[in-house]
Design a protein around this motif. Structure first.
Motif, mmCIF file in Angstrom:
data_model
loop_
_atom_site.group_PDB
_atom_site.id
_atom_site.type_symbol
_atom_site.label_atom_id
_atom_site.label_comp_id
_atom_site.label_asym_id
_atom_site.label_seq_id
_atom_site.Cartn_x
_atom_site.Cartn_y
_atom_site.Cartn_z
ATOM 1 N N TRP A 209 8.740 24.310 26.652
ATOM 2 C CA TRP A 209 9.406 23.832 24.783
ATOM 3 C C TRP A 209 9.805 22.400 24.961
ATOM 4 O O TRP A 209 9.708 22.182 23.828
ATOM 5 C CB TRP A 209 11.003 24.993 25.331
ATOM 6 C CG TRP A 209 11.767 24.646 24.140
ATOM 7 C CD1 TRP A 209 12.319 23.789 23.335
ATOM 8 C CD2 TRP A 209 12.048 25.865 22.996
ATOM 9 N NE1 TRP A 209 13.026 24.339 22.434
ATOM 10 C CE2 TRP A 209 12.896 25.164 22.069
ATOM 11 C CE3 TRP A 209 11.418 26.928 22.855
ATOM 12 C CZ2 TRP A 209 13.096 26.421 21.158
ATOM 13 C CZ3 TRP A 209 11.882 28.154 22.131
ATOM 14 C CH2 TRP A 209 12.950 27.351 20.909
ATOM 15 N N ARG A 210 10.462 21.627 25.892
ATOM 16 C CA ARG A 210 10.953 20.677 25.744
ATOM 17 C C ARG A 210 9.862 19.413 25.759
ATOM 18 O O ARG A 210 10.264 18.215 25.074
ATOM 19 C CB ARG A 210 11.942 19.834 26.576
ATOM 20 C CG ARG A 210 13.493 20.862 26.893
ATOM 21 C CD ARG A 210 14.392 20.686 28.124
ATOM 22 N NE ARG A 210 15.700 21.020 27.676
ATOM 23 C CZ ARG A 210 16.439 21.073 28.495
ATOM 24 N NH1 ARG A 210 16.711 20.380 29.606
ATOM 25 N NH2 ARG A 210 18.006 22.048 29.020
ATOM 26 N N ARG A 211 8.304 19.582 26.055
ATOM 27 C CA ARG A 211 7.982 18.348 27.154
ATOM 28 C C ARG A 211 6.487 18.521 25.748
ATOM 29 O O ARG A 211 5.889 17.618 25.510
ATOM 30 C CB ARG A 211 7.126 19.041 28.059
ATOM 31 C CG ARG A 211 8.348 17.990 29.391
ATOM 32 C CD ARG A 211 7.953 17.948 30.429
ATOM 33 N NE ARG A 211 8.411 17.080 31.728
ATOM 34 C CZ ARG A 211 8.893 17.832 33.007
ATOM 35 N NH1 ARG A 211 7.183 17.714 33.207
ATOM 36 N NH2 ARG A 211 9.615 16.629 33.797
ATOM 37 N N PHE A 212 6.416 19.692 25.098
ATOM 38 C CA PHE A 212 4.870 19.689 23.879
ATOM 39 C C PHE A 212 5.501 20.039 22.764
ATOM 40 O O PHE A 212 6.400 20.532 22.580
ATOM 41 C CB PHE A 212 4.376 20.955 24.510
ATOM 42 C CG PHE A 212 3.586 21.037 26.264
ATOM 43 C CD1 PHE A 212 2.900 19.709 26.557
ATOM 44 C CD2 PHE A 212 4.777 21.204 27.544
ATOM 45 C CE1 PHE A 212 2.554 19.532 28.194
ATOM 46 C CE2 PHE A 212 4.175 21.228 28.814
ATOM 47 C CZ PHE A 212 2.584 20.066 28.490
ATOM 48 N N ARG A 213 4.778 19.169 22.373
ATOM 49 C CA ARG A 213 4.639 19.448 20.728
ATOM 50 C C ARG A 213 4.642 20.441 19.925
ATOM 51 O O ARG A 213 5.773 21.148 19.381
ATOM 52 C CB ARG A 213 3.707 18.565 20.096
ATOM 53 C CG ARG A 213 3.406 17.995 18.796
ATOM 54 C CD ARG A 213 2.803 17.242 17.670
ATOM 55 N NE ARG A 213 2.594 17.393 16.512
ATOM 56 C CZ ARG A 213 1.642 17.109 15.363
ATOM 57 N NH1 ARG A 213 0.519 16.692 16.709
ATOM 58 N NH2 ARG A 213 1.907 16.914 14.468
ATOM 59 N N PHE A 214 4.329 21.539 20.167
ATOM 60 C CA PHE A 214 3.915 22.349 19.698
ATOM 61 C C PHE A 214 4.710 24.087 20.749
ATOM 62 O O PHE A 214 4.323 25.333 21.239
ATOM 63 C CB PHE A 214 2.532 23.511 19.916
ATOM 64 C CG PHE A 214 1.668 22.489 18.711
ATOM 65 C CD1 PHE A 214 2.406 23.204 17.026
ATOM 66 C CD2 PHE A 214 0.757 22.090 18.314
ATOM 67 C CE1 PHE A 214 2.214 22.238 16.537
ATOM 68 C CE2 PHE A 214 0.946 21.419 17.901
ATOM 69 C CZ PHE A 214 0.919 21.012 16.707
ATOM 70 N N GLY A 215 5.408 23.559 22.219
ATOM 71 C CA GLY A 215 6.538 23.845 22.850
ATOM 72 C C GLY A 215 6.890 25.489 22.431
ATOM 73 O O GLY A 215 6.876 26.376 22.912
ATOM 74 N N PRO A 216 7.792 25.429 21.430
ATOM 75 C CA PRO A 216 8.272 26.579 21.448
ATOM 76 C C PRO A 216 7.634 27.660 20.481
ATOM 77 O O PRO A 216 8.076 28.559 20.964
ATOM 78 C CB PRO A 216 9.015 26.085 19.377
ATOM 79 C CG PRO A 216 9.463 25.010 19.663
ATOM 80 C CD PRO A 216 8.503 24.391 20.838
ATOM 81 N N LEU A 217 6.292 27.392 20.311
ATOM 82 C CA LEU A 217 5.664 27.975 19.697
ATOM 83 C C LEU A 217 5.283 28.953 21.493
ATOM 84 O O LEU A 217 4.715 30.249 21.724
ATOM 85 C CB LEU A 217 4.256 27.616 19.173
ATOM 86 C CG LEU A 217 2.780 28.432 18.358
ATOM 87 C CD1 LEU A 217 3.270 29.872 17.926
ATOM 88 C CD2 LEU A 217 2.204 27.996 17.687
#
Length: 678
Positions: free
Chosen positions: A328-336
């Protein structure tokens, strides 16, 4: 009969449940504390695998197939360990300081903890049981004792031999045979009765299997802290819910064996999922031990596998949630990606769950519905107080569990332990206090039985108590150090040395806290709650719950003791104690359980045996089953149970043609079956 004459049986049972595991564990790369703690788990695996091995090789059940299986697994495990160390050495690595910076005294403390606590548990059990020939008086004791007799007589411990104890029509179904295999081994080697062998194996399981397994889990969870391991292992000896409850209720000896190794299984899961604060077990060794434990748990009791999955889920959940937070925190589309992963997990669980419930053995187990015995609020109270309707609340332990949970939830590598204990409490609450469909669906793997689920609570409660007692010691040390900084000038000469960093003060205060803990337990060194829980199964308070009394037991042992090679069997109404005449005397019982799935001959005898002197069909059936003796008791076990009327042919035997009374004691009569008239 005292326990002194059966010391060889105790020693052999203890060796069978430790030595194979020590040999295999050494081959798998286990060292020091994990080597000792995992020995019972690996031994149960070796014994479980030895059962089908003996059948495939055509070897009579005994020590030989266990030795062959142990050597084979050791060779295989040693070869894999050697290969992994050279090809992928990282998988065989442990914390660099495990074997270098830790003194040998740590190993000796761990060994001493196991030895002292095993002796303590054994003493509690032996003191409570009393005479080693005391008969377990519960419903399922009839089956288990006769199954041990079947294993010894057949020279085979395969599941179909065990099943044939109560199912002579179609004995092709599965029943876990390891406990009966161990009992039958003692009967064959030493000539003890099944009653004695069952008591010996049960006590050894409680002392020699449960204690090292609980110590290993504490070692893994508490980063090998010596005092923490000692405190948790002492706590594991004092829970009425395990091992004492399963030695009393049921009686559930196979479940006792499978749950006794679950702490070690959980330790392996923690290491494989990288949740151990200090990795003292090589990853590949933990994985191999886990695979071996699957076979051991299946043959000990499959319910242990489901329990391991349930208690291991919080460990997996902790790992998954940690990875999702990073995603969730490290990637641009982490929440998705997190949402997609969660959806995939939900779909996979639903598909797997549906498939699991369609497995025939699982489906038949889950369909069994044990009615709730209390409200949900009462069940929650029992789960917190570590109590059941058959065992008293242990408020001291409950308070320490709560304190330990408060401490553990703040530590990332111990957080899963709190979740696992909460899950065990939730499952118990469902089984004990709810009749909803969800209760049956989630707890059906344990027959929706509150007592089987209650026995899981000490697995997680023991290390939580250890954490709580460790916290109490550290608080006392902190208070002493603070007092010394502020008021050292008021100290007496022997108190002027600071307690900070002092091993003497750490152990002195720690031992004092453990002594206070034992002192606060009702009964102290012979805690009353475990003793009263265990006592229920051997000394029932009501005559309606007693299968055989002492005079009846002595009568059977005196009149029915078999001479060498006579091969004659004994028959009697199981609901009047007749099913135990065989195990008590050493003969084979015609009817091995209270309720039996019978072949044609046994059906005929159960309905018309008293006509043996007048009906040629009955006499022929008795001859085919080699019936040489019959027993009768006018008292009935559970007289309110309608199933007790299922053997009309075995009541009213007095003065019947073809039967000669050879002994009587109170309400019990023993008859010799005369040869049939031509």
């Amino acid at each position: 009969m005292t326990w002194v004459p059966v010391l060889p049986a105790l020693v052999i049972a203890g060796l069978v449940l430790t030595v194979p595991g020590l040999v295999v564990g050494a081959a798998l790369g286990l060292r020091r504390e994990p080597w000792l703690g995992a020995a019972p788990l690996l031994s149960v695996g070796c014994v479980g695998i030895a059962i089908p091995v003996s059948a495939v090789l055509g070897i009579e059940w005994g020590l030989l197939p266990i030795v062959l299986t142990t050597l084979s697994l050791s060779a295989l495990g040693g070869g894999c360990w050697w290969l992994v160390r050279r090809v992928v050495p990282g998988l065989a690595a442990t914390d660099p300081g495990v074997h270098t910076s830790r003194p040998v005294s740590d190993h000796l403390v761990f060994l001493g903890t196991i030895a002292a606590c095993a002796v303590w548990v054994g003493a509690i059990c032996i003191h409570t049981i009393g005479d080693v020939a005391t008969v377990q008086q519960t419903y399922d004791a009839v089956f288990h004792l006769n199954a041990i007799s079947r294993v010894a007589e057949a020279g085979s411990a395969t599941p179909d031999v065990v099943v044939s104890t109560s199912n002579t029509r179609d004995p092709s179904t599965f029943y876990p045979p390891t406990f009966h295999a161990l009992g039958g081994l003692l009967v064959s080697l030493l000539g003890v009765t099944p009653v004695v062998s069952a008591n010996v194996v049960a006590v050894v399981t409680a002392a020699v299997v449960w204690v090292p397994s609980a110590a290993l889990l504490a070692h893994v969870v508490m980063a090998r802290h010596r005092f923490g391991v000692l405190a948790a292992t002492i706590a594991a000896c004092t829970f009425p819910l395990f091992p004492y409850l399963l030695m009393s209720f049921g009686v559930l000896w196979p479940n006792l064996l499978s749950i006794a190794v679950l702490p070690a299984v959980l330790s392996v899961i923690v290491v494989v999922l990288a949740q151990a604060p200090v990795p003292t077990i090589p990853w590949i060794s933990a994985l191999a031990a886990g695979l071996l434990s699957t076979a051991g748990l299946y043959y000990a009791h499959p319910g242990g596998i489901f329990a391991a999955i349930a208690l291991g889920l919080p460990v997996l959940l902790t790992v998954v949630m940690g990875r999702l937070v990073v995603l969730w925190r490290r990637f641009r589309f982490g929440p998705l990606w997190v949402v997609l992963v969660l959806v995939a997990i939900v779909l996979a669980v639903r598909v797997s769950w549906g498939w699991l419930l369609e497995v025939p053995q699982v489906a038949s187990t889950v369909q069994f519905d044990w009615p709730a015995g209390m409200t949900e609020a009462q069940a929650i109270g029992n789960a917190y107080a570590l109590a059941t309707p058959l065992s008293s609340a242990t408020w001291l332990l409950a308070a320490l569990v709560l304190w330990g949970a408060v401490v553990a939830v703040k530590r990332p590598h111990q957080r899963w332990l709190v979740l696992a204990h909460a899950l065990a409490m939730y499952l118990y609450t469902l089984a004990a206090g709810s009749d909803e469909a969800l209760s049956n669906e989630l707890t059906g793997f344990w027959y929706n039985d509150q007592y089987r689920l209650a026995a899981l609570l000490p697995i997680t409660a023991a290390p939580l108590v250890g954490i709580g007692l460790l916290g109490a010691r550290d608080m006392a040390l902190g208070a002493l150090a603070e007092w010394h900084r502020c008021c050292h000038w008021r100290a007496t000469p022997h108190m002027r040395a600071s307690s900070e960093g002092s091993r003497a003060w750490e152990w002195g205060i720690g031992v004092g806290i453990l002594g206070l803990f034992i002192l606060l337990l009702p009964g102290h060194l012979l805690p009353s709650n475990p003793r009263s829980t265990l006592q229920r199964g051997y000394y029932p308070s009501s005559q309606a719950e007693e299968l055989v009394d002492i005079p009846e037991r002595e009568l059977y042992a005196r009149l029915l003791a078999p001479s060498k090679g006579d091969g004659q069997t004994v028959i009697g109404d199981p609901w009047s104690g007749g099913g135990l005449a065989g195990p008590i005397s050493g003969r084979k019982s015609v009817l091995g359980h209270m309720v039996n799935i019978m072949d044609a001959d046994r059906q005929l005898l159960s309905r018309h045996f008293k006509e043996i002197g007048t009906d040629p069909r009955v006499c022929a059936a008795a001859q085919r089953l080699r019936v040489g003796y019959a027993v009768e008791d006018s008292r009935t076990f559970w007289p309110y149970d309608r199933r007790s009327q299922g053997y009309p042919g075995l009541d009213g035997l007095q003065s019947r043609p073809g039967l000669t009374e050879i002994g009587r004691e109170g309400t019990v009569s023993v008859y010799r079956v005369e040869p049939c008239r031509s």
